[in-house]
Design a protein around this motif. Structure first.
Motif, PDB file in Angstrom:
ATOM      1  N   UNK A 169       0.833  -1.214   0.000  1.00 37.70           N
ATOM      2  CA  UNK A 169       0.000   0.000   0.000  1.00 37.70           C
ATOM      3  C   UNK A 169       0.863   1.258   0.000  1.00 37.70           C
ATOM      4  N   UNK A 170       1.937   1.242   0.768  1.00 32.67           N
ATOM      5  CA  UNK A 170       2.834   2.402   0.818  1.00 32.67           C
ATOM      6  C   UNK A 170       3.452   2.648  -0.562  1.00 32.67           C
ATOM      7  N   UNK A 171       3.968   1.591  -1.178  1.00 36.19           N
ATOM      8  CA  UNK A 171       4.588   1.739  -2.493  1.00 36.19           C
ATOM      9  C   UNK A 171       3.578   2.277  -3.505  1.00 36.19           C
ATOM     10  N   UNK A 172       2.367   1.794  -3.439  1.00 38.89           N
ATOM     11  CA  UNK A 172       1.328   2.269  -4.358  1.00 38.89           C
ATOM     12  C   UNK A 172       1.120   3.782  -4.212  1.00 38.89           C
ATOM     13  N   UNK A 173       1.178   4.274  -2.979  1.00 41.10           N
ATOM     14  CA  UNK A 173       0.985   5.713  -2.732  1.00 41.10           C
ATOM     15  C   UNK A 173       2.159   6.565  -3.210  1.00 41.10           C
ATOM     16  N   UNK A 174       3.379   6.016  -3.141  1.00 42.27           N
ATOM     17  CA  UNK A 174       4.564   6.843  -3.403  1.00 42.27           C
ATOM     18  C   UNK A 174       5.378   6.407  -4.617  1.00 42.27           C
ATOM     19  N   UNK A 175       4.871   5.470  -5.407  1.00 43.04           N
ATOM     20  CA  UNK A 175       5.701   4.902  -6.476  1.00 43.04           C
ATOM     21  C   UNK A 175       6.235   5.942  -7.453  1.00 43.04           C
ATOM     22  N   UNK A 176       5.497   6.998  -7.696  1.00 41.61           N
ATOM     23  CA  UNK A 176       5.998   8.032  -8.596  1.00 41.61           C
ATOM     24  C   UNK A 176       7.227   8.729  -8.016  1.00 41.61           C
ATOM     25  N   UNK A 177       7.362   8.749  -6.685  1.00 41.60           N
ATOM     26  CA  UNK A 177       8.516   9.372  -6.038  1.00 41.60           C
ATOM     27  C   UNK A 177       9.710   8.414  -5.974  1.00 41.60           C
ATOM     28  N   UNK A 178       9.485   7.134  -6.250  1.00 42.53           N
ATOM     29  CA  UNK A 178      10.559   6.149  -6.224  1.00 42.53           C
ATOM     30  C   UNK A 178      11.255   6.019  -7.575  1.00 42.53           C
ATOM     31  N   UNK A 179      10.541   6.349  -8.642  1.00 42.16           N
ATOM     32  CA  UNK A 179      11.118   6.258  -9.983  1.00 42.16           C
ATOM     33  C   UNK A 179      12.300   7.217 -10.076  1.00 42.16           C
ATOM     34  N   UNK A 180      13.418   6.710 -10.562  1.00 38.93           N
ATOM     35  CA  UNK A 180      14.609   7.534 -10.713  1.00 38.93           C
ATOM     36  C   UNK A 180      15.552   7.475  -9.521  1.00 38.93           C
ATOM     37  N   UNK A 181      15.120   6.865  -8.428  1.00 41.27           N
ATOM     38  CA  UNK A 181      15.982   6.714  -7.255  1.00 41.27           C
ATOM     39  C   UNK A 181      16.533   5.297  -7.227  1.00 41.27           C
ATOM     40  N   UNK A 182      17.644   5.136  -6.558  1.00 44.52           N
ATOM     41  CA  UNK A 182      18.221   3.810  -6.342  1.00 44.52           C
ATOM     42  C   UNK A 182      17.504   3.199  -5.148  1.00 44.52           C
ATOM     43  N   UNK A 183      16.865   2.043  -5.361  1.00 40.24           N
ATOM     44  CA  UNK A 183      16.024   1.420  -4.350  1.00 40.24           C
ATOM     45  C   UNK A 183      16.596   0.064  -3.938  1.00 40.24           C
ATOM     46  N   UNK A 184      16.705  -0.142  -2.638  1.00 42.55           N
ATOM     47  CA  UNK A 184      17.061  -1.443  -2.103  1.00 42.55           C
ATOM     48  C   UNK A 184      15.824  -2.079  -1.503  1.00 42.55           C
ATOM     49  N   UNK A 185      15.735  -3.395  -1.552  1.00 40.75           N
ATOM     50  CA  UNK A 185      14.625  -4.114  -0.922  1.00 40.75           C
ATOM     51  C   UNK A 185      15.211  -5.218  -0.049  1.00 40.75           C
ATOM     52  N   UNK A 186      14.567  -5.442   1.094  1.00 41.93           N
ATOM     53  CA  UNK A 186      15.085  -6.430   2.022  1.00 41.93           C
ATOM     54  C   UNK A 186      13.963  -7.031   2.842  1.00 41.93           C
ATOM     55  N   UNK A 187      14.228  -8.188   3.425  1.00 44.49           N
ATOM     56  CA  UNK A 187      13.237  -8.801   4.291  1.00 44.49           C
ATOM     57  C   UNK A 187      13.626 -10.190   4.732  1.00 44.49           C
ATOM     58  N   UNK A 188      12.856 -10.692   5.676  1.00 40.90           N
ATOM     59  CA  UNK A 188      13.096 -12.021   6.225  1.00 40.90           C
ATOM     60  C   UNK A 188      11.900 -12.921   5.922  1.00 40.90           C
ATOM     61  N   UNK A 189      12.151 -14.216   6.025  1.00 39.04           N
ATOM     62  CA  UNK A 189      11.080 -15.184   5.803  1.00 39.04           C
ATOM     63  C   UNK A 189      11.255 -16.339   6.774  1.00 39.04           C
ATOM     64  N   UNK A 190      10.184 -17.084   6.992  1.00 39.42           N
ATOM     65  CA  UNK A 190      10.213 -18.215   7.914  1.00 39.42           C
ATOM     66  C   UNK A 190      10.228 -19.526   7.142  1.00 39.42           C
ATOM     67  N   UNK A 191       9.257 -19.720   6.279  1.00 33.85           N
ATOM     68  CA  UNK A 191       9.179 -20.963   5.518  1.00 33.85           C
ATOM     69  C   UNK A 191       9.281 -20.631   4.037  1.00 33.85           C
TER      70      UNK A 191
END
Length: 140
Positions: free
Chosen positions: A69-91
């Motif tokens: 939901x956050x990305x949907x709201x701000x995606x136009x502000x993310x274009x052109x920037x260097x973006x990292x993504x991270x996270x953890x998982x269990x299974x």
């Protein structure tokens, strides 16, 4: 000074630990770090040179709805920037990270490398270094 904005959702605290470590890595590279949980994230990303988005795997290997939901709201502000993504998982095998990166690329959002994903908690030297090194890679 360049600035990295780390925005994340953490259900159990694992993704928050990753955010801290990624921030440490970026700071060691001389970058200012501002970290916030997605609920408190500012809508304006104009002052950030780099952005890191974090989410645990939820449901059947999916990005947390709060981050989607956050990305949907701000995606136009993310274009052109260097973006990292991270996270953890269990299974599973962390496949949700590949799907997330593909979805961002389809929105013309540049993602650094293959993201940073760890199983459960970043609590051993290898996982800690992986997170710190990804923080450095984001801000190169």
């Amino acid at each position: 000074m360049a600035k990295l904005s780390i925005i994340y959702y953490s259900g159990s605290g694992n993704t928050e630990q990753m955010a801290d470590l990624i921030g440490e890595g970026a700071e060691s590279a001389g970058v200012e770090v501002v970290k916030s949980q997605v609920e408190a994230a500012e809508e304006s990303l104009a002052e950030a040179d780099f952005v890191a988005l974090g989410s645990p795997s939820t449901g059947s290997e999916e990005v947390a709805p709060e981050i989607v939901e956050y990305i949907e709201r701000v995606k136009d502000k993310l274009v052109g920037k260097k973006i990292g993504v991270f996270g953890s998982y269990d299974w599973g095998f962390g496949e949700w990270m590949n799907m997330w990166i593909e979805e961002l690329k389809n929105e013309n959002i540049e993602v650094v490398g293959e993201g940073c994903v760890v199983h459960l908690t970043p609590d051993d030297d290898e996982k800690i270094e992986k997170c710190k090194n990804y923080g450095i890679e984001i801000v190169k």
